[in-house]
Design a protein around this motif. Structure first.
Motif, PDB file in Angstrom:
ATOM      1  N   ARG A 135       0.836  -1.210   0.000  1.00 60.89           N
ATOM      2  CA  ARG A 135       0.000   0.000   0.000  1.00 60.89           C
ATOM      3  C   ARG A 135       0.867   1.255   0.000  1.00 60.89           C
ATOM      4  O   ARG A 135       0.554   2.246  -0.640  1.00 60.89           O
ATOM      5  N   ASN A 136       1.952   1.207   0.793  1.00 54.75           N
ATOM      6  CA  ASN A 136       2.789   2.386   0.993  1.00 54.75           C
ATOM      7  C   ASN A 136       4.231   2.066   0.637  1.00 54.75           C
ATOM      8  O   ASN A 136       4.806   1.131   1.198  1.00 54.75           O
ATOM      9  N   ALA A 190       6.513   9.182  -3.254  1.00 55.90           N
ATOM     10  CA  ALA A 190       5.821   8.323  -2.294  1.00 55.90           C
ATOM     11  C   ALA A 190       4.452   7.937  -2.813  1.00 55.90           C
ATOM     12  O   ALA A 190       3.734   8.766  -3.379  1.00 55.90           O
ATOM     13  N   ILE A 199       1.059   6.415  -1.125  1.00 50.53           N
ATOM     14  CA  ILE A 199       0.391   6.111   0.133  1.00 50.53           C
ATOM     15  C   ILE A 199      -1.025   5.640  -0.201  1.00 50.53           C
ATOM     16  O   ILE A 199      -1.752   6.327  -0.925  1.00 50.53           O
ATOM     17  N   ASP A 200      -1.388   4.481   0.321  1.00 48.19           N
ATOM     18  CA  ASP A 200      -2.677   3.880  -0.018  1.00 48.19           C
ATOM     19  C   ASP A 200      -2.891   3.817  -1.531  1.00 48.19           C
ATOM     20  O   ASP A 200      -3.993   4.060  -2.028  1.00 48.19           O
ATOM     21  N   LEU A 224       6.901   8.922   6.797  1.00 41.47           N
ATOM     22  CA  LEU A 224       5.922   8.358   5.853  1.00 41.47           C
ATOM     23  C   LEU A 224       5.583   6.886   6.113  1.00 41.47           C
ATOM     24  O   LEU A 224       4.615   6.383   5.559  1.00 41.47           O
ATOM     25  N   PRO A 251       6.838   4.022   5.001  1.00 41.19           N
ATOM     26  CA  PRO A 251       6.707   3.121   3.846  1.00 41.19           C
ATOM     27  C   PRO A 251       6.977   1.674   4.266  1.00 41.19           C
ATOM     28  O   PRO A 251       7.672   1.429   5.258  1.00 41.19           O
TER      29      PRO A 251
END
Ligand code: ZN
Length: 290
Positions: free
Chosen positions: A126-127, A141, A143-144, A225, A227
């Motif tokens: 997802r990340n 990046a 994200i989701d 973040l 990740p």
């Protein structure tokens, strides 16, 4: 993968790569266009797409900085750049006007992150973050499942990082001196060692120092973040054992705080798509624009 065909452009400082296809394994046509001035370069790209069969959408994965706020009058433009002729250049408009299909734009590194999540080393996550370390340092990046931007797009290369003990090198970033990019990019290696990375004799020491520097940048990224994986690409990522060494240095620098113990060797990885993360990312942007 669908049979529908999309267009992609990876827009870089020395070349634009135009492709038609539907993913990294389905690139049907590809052309390199030299980056000169905007009108010449964009016209050559438009001629490429004129020669192709109809595309459903176009994705542009570009060098920056870019204006990515859709409500802004200069959405899809380069913003301030010292690159001659490209300051405030409109990248999106000429293609939207001529091609009559949806056109999406994002940074080259956000697009690369998207491609690595969809098809590459971060598939199924997802990340994830994609960082290139080369002539500069840039990070994108997802994200989701979506690339991140807001007031600006992420500028991970300009985060502050702690200096290594006894390191007096001032860094080369024209804005910040010793930021991540100022300490870690290829030209910083050359300034620090007095020669390009490939000509440094003590390769082991050079790679160890570079890995520790990159890990210091990655620590900031991980804590902000979160990740699930960092893909490290760019010219510096071709140094021997750099991914393994950055991973080890990151585990060490995070001092058992958070869950790096689970990822002794598989958190920092090379691009799964090789040098095609950018063009594949451009296609992913196009697919998502439909
Ligand atoms: Zn900087």
């Amino acid at each position: 993968m669908s049979d529908e065909v999309y267009g992609g452009i990876e827009a870089g400082g020395t070349k634009f790569v135009c492709v038609v296809g539907n993913g990294p394994d389905g690139i049907l046509e590809r052309q390199r266009v030299q980056t000169t001035d905007p009108s010449t370069t964009l016209a050559e790209c438009l001629e490429f797409f004129d020669r192709q069969s109809a595309i459903h959408a176009l994705g542009i994965a570009s060098f920056g900085p870019l204006e990515l706020r859709p409500s802004h009058p200069e959405f899809g433009h380069i913003t301030e750049t010292p690159k001659p002729g490209w300051d405030r250049a409109d990248l999106l408009g000429p293609f939207a006007d001529r091609l009559g299909v949806p056109v999406a734009i994002d940074t080259d590194v956000n697009a690369a992150a998207l491609a690595e999540v969809r098809w590459g080393a971060a598939k199924g996550l997802r990340n994830a973050v994609y960082v290139t370390v080369g002539t500069g340092v840039g990070g994108g990046a997802v994200i989701d499942g979506r690339p991140v931007s807001g007031l600006i797009h992420p500028e991970m290369g300009h985060v502050s990082i702690p200096r290594l003990p006894n390191d007096e090198f001032p860094g080369i970033c024209p804005f910040h001196g010793d930021c991540f990019e100022g300490l870690a990019c290829g030209p910083a290696i050359e300034a620090r060692w007095g020669r390009p990375a490939e000509a440094v004799e003590d390769v082991e020491s050079m790679v160890d120092m570079e890995a520790a520097t990159i890990a210091a940048g990655f620590r900031q990224i991980v804590y902000v973040l979160a990740p699930e994986l960092i893909v490290l690409g760019g010219g510096v990522s071709k140094l021997p054992r750099i991914h393994e060494k950055v991973n080890a240095a990151l585990v060490d620098q995070m001092s058992d705080y958070a869950v790096m113990a689970e990822h002794q060797s598989d958190f920092v990885v090379p691009p799964g798509l090789g040098d095609d993360s950018g063009v594949a990312g451009a296609l992913a942007l196009a697919i998502d624009a439909c």
